[in-house]
Write an enzyme that holds these catalytic residues in place. Structure first.
Site, PDB file in Angstrom:
ATOM      1  NE  ARG A 111       9.445  -2.632   0.304  1.00  0.00           N
ATOM      2  CZ  ARG A 111       8.378  -2.437  -0.470  1.00  0.00           C
ATOM      3  NH1 ARG A 111       8.522  -1.915  -1.683  1.00  0.00           N
ATOM      4  NH2 ARG A 111       7.169  -2.765  -0.059  1.00  0.00           N
ATOM      5  CG  HIS A 139       5.014  -7.536   1.301  1.00  0.00           C
ATOM      6  ND1 HIS A 139       5.238  -6.589   2.285  1.00  0.00           N
ATOM      7  CD2 HIS A 139       4.617  -6.831   0.204  1.00  0.00           C
ATOM      8  CE1 HIS A 139       5.015  -5.377   1.798  1.00  0.00           C
ATOM      9  NE2 HIS A 139       4.629  -5.496   0.542  1.00  0.00           N
ATOM     10  CD  GLN A 142      -0.107  -5.849   0.081  1.00  0.00           C
ATOM     11  OE1 GLN A 142       0.623  -4.895  -0.138  1.00  0.00           O
ATOM     12  NE2 GLN A 142      -1.434  -5.772  -0.036  1.00  0.00           N
ATOM     13  CG  ASP A 233       2.826  -9.561  -6.545  1.00  0.00           C
ATOM     14  OD1 ASP A 233       2.800  -8.397  -7.022  1.00  0.00           O
ATOM     15  OD2 ASP A 233       3.704  -9.954  -5.760  1.00  0.00           O
ATOM     16  CB  CYS A 273       0.221  -6.645  -3.178  1.00  0.00           C
ATOM     17  SG  CYS A 273       1.343  -7.273  -4.441  1.00  0.00           S
ATOM     18  NE  ARG A 301       0.933  -2.610   3.323  1.00  0.00           N
ATOM     19  CZ  ARG A 301       2.094  -2.621   2.648  1.00  0.00           C
ATOM     20  NH1 ARG A 301       2.100  -2.745   1.337  1.00  0.00           N
ATOM     21  NH2 ARG A 301       3.247  -2.534   3.290  1.00  0.00           N
TER      22      ARG A 301
HETATM   23  N1   CP Z   1       2.381  -3.377  -2.151  1.00  0.00           N
HETATM   24  C1   CP Z   1       3.519  -2.732  -1.829  1.00  0.00           C
HETATM   25  O1   CP Z   1       4.295  -3.173  -0.970  1.00  0.00           O
HETATM   26  O2   CP Z   1       3.698  -1.570  -2.499  1.00  0.00           O
HETATM   27  P1   CP Z   1       5.087  -0.745  -2.534  1.00  0.00           P
HETATM   28  O3   CP Z   1       6.124  -1.642  -3.188  1.00  0.00           O
HETATM   29  O4   CP Z   1       4.787   0.481  -3.354  1.00  0.00           O
HETATM   30  O5   CP Z   1       5.483  -0.413  -1.130  1.00  0.00           O
END
Ligand code: CP
Length: 320
Positions: A111, A139, A142, A233, A273, A301
């Protein structure tokens, strides 16, 4: 259940999958979800055969980090936690970090901010499977969970319409990719200046299947009309905190509330998300309503990432 590897070794974008890979990933995810109660007796309990998967997170995470760590352990692999200060180009070039890591580990979940860093990482280490756990652009993990959730809710997803309301951000881009590949019409509703990036709009025609269409709107009422699901979001993503006040003002007309949900089809789903900001992009009553499938998305997830790891890492890959 075939876990044959996709043509590309990495998963930096939903577009690293062919449509058939995406369908297969969701099939596998459904199986591993059903089998989870079997624990160590599950057919995939040793799918990774002790392979090592590194985790490198430069931004905060609850869902992504937790679900990847659990997925790796439940597939019989080992988690290697890395410090971002040591591994994302501050002490040595990213490409050297990648070339070190491929001597020790089989895959890495990253990430970070820049999609380009992910691409450099993946290109420098031809034996290392690199997974995008969120970049500023995309992403994709997701989107896999979102698609599994829609399949569970609807069975056949082809021909349905999902409306994304809000910032044309990383989540929106990957949602557009996955929706079009599965034949889902996707509406993206954003204020001027915060729309889906042009490169993502340009990709739509070539990835769309079964006649699915991407349509862009600036008016939330128009974009949500007739939708089967409404997705939103945060208005301020990680790294944009300095813009939070202006964004709250710009996005206020784009809040998903009961009045907006009433424009969608009866029984339309609400999706997010997470993390959610009640009173900003969504009201408390919509978030907590029976239409809300946000915690199904969060649960999924885990299952889609187990499927993804199986596809990328199980099979003939051997330790370097
Ligand atoms: N939706 C998501 O990626 O959550 P986090 O940022 O908590 O990983």
């Amino acid at each position: 259940m075939s876990t044959a590897a996709p043509a590309r070794k990495d998963f930096l974008s939903v577009l690293d999958f062919q449509a058939t890979d995406l369908e297969r990933c969701l099939e596998i995810a459904g199986h591993v979800k059903a089998d989870r109660s079997l624990g160590r007796q599950a057919p995939t309990a040793d799918a990774l055969e002790g392979r090592h998967v590194a985790m490198l997170f430069e931004k905060a995470s609850l869902r992504t980090r937790s679900t990847f760590e659990i997925a790796i352990v439940e597939l019989g692999g080992n988690v290697v936690s890395l410090q971002p200060d040591a591994a994302l180009g501050k002490r040595e070039p990213v490409t050297d970090v990648a070339r070190n890591l491929e001597r020790w580990v089989d895959g890495i979940v990253i990430r970070t901010f820049s999609q380009k860093v992910l691409e450099e990482f993946a290109a420098a280490a031809p034996r290392l499977r690199v997974i995008n756990a969120l970049s500023d652009d995309q992403h994709p993990c997701q989107a896999l969970a979102d698609m599994l959730t829609l399949r569970e809710q609807w069975g056949v997803v082809q021909g349905r319409t999902v409306t994304y309301v809000g910032d044309g951000n990383n989540v929106a881009v990957s949602l557009v990719h996955a929706s079009l590949m599965l034949g889902i019409n996707i509406h993206v509703v954003s204020p001027e200046g915060y729309q889906l990036p042009e490169w993502a709009v340009q990709q739509a025609a070539s990835i769309s299947r079964h006649g699915a269409r991407l349509r862009l709107f600036t008016d939330a009422q128009d974009g949500v009309a007739g939708a089967d699901a409404v997705y939103t979001d945060t208005w301020t993503s990680m790294g944009q905190e300095a813009e939070a006040i202006i964004r709250r003002s710009v996005f206020a007309p784009y809040q998903v509330n009961q009045a907006l949900m009433a424009r969608a089809k009866p029984g339309a789903l609400f999706m997010h998300c997470l993390p959610a900001h009640r009173g900003e992009e969504v009201t408390e009553d919509v978030f907590e309503s029976p239409a809300s499938v946000v915690f199904d998305q969060a649960e999924n997830r885990l299952h889609v990432q187990k499927a993804l790891l199986s596809m990328l890492l199980a099979g003939p890959v051997k330790h370097p």
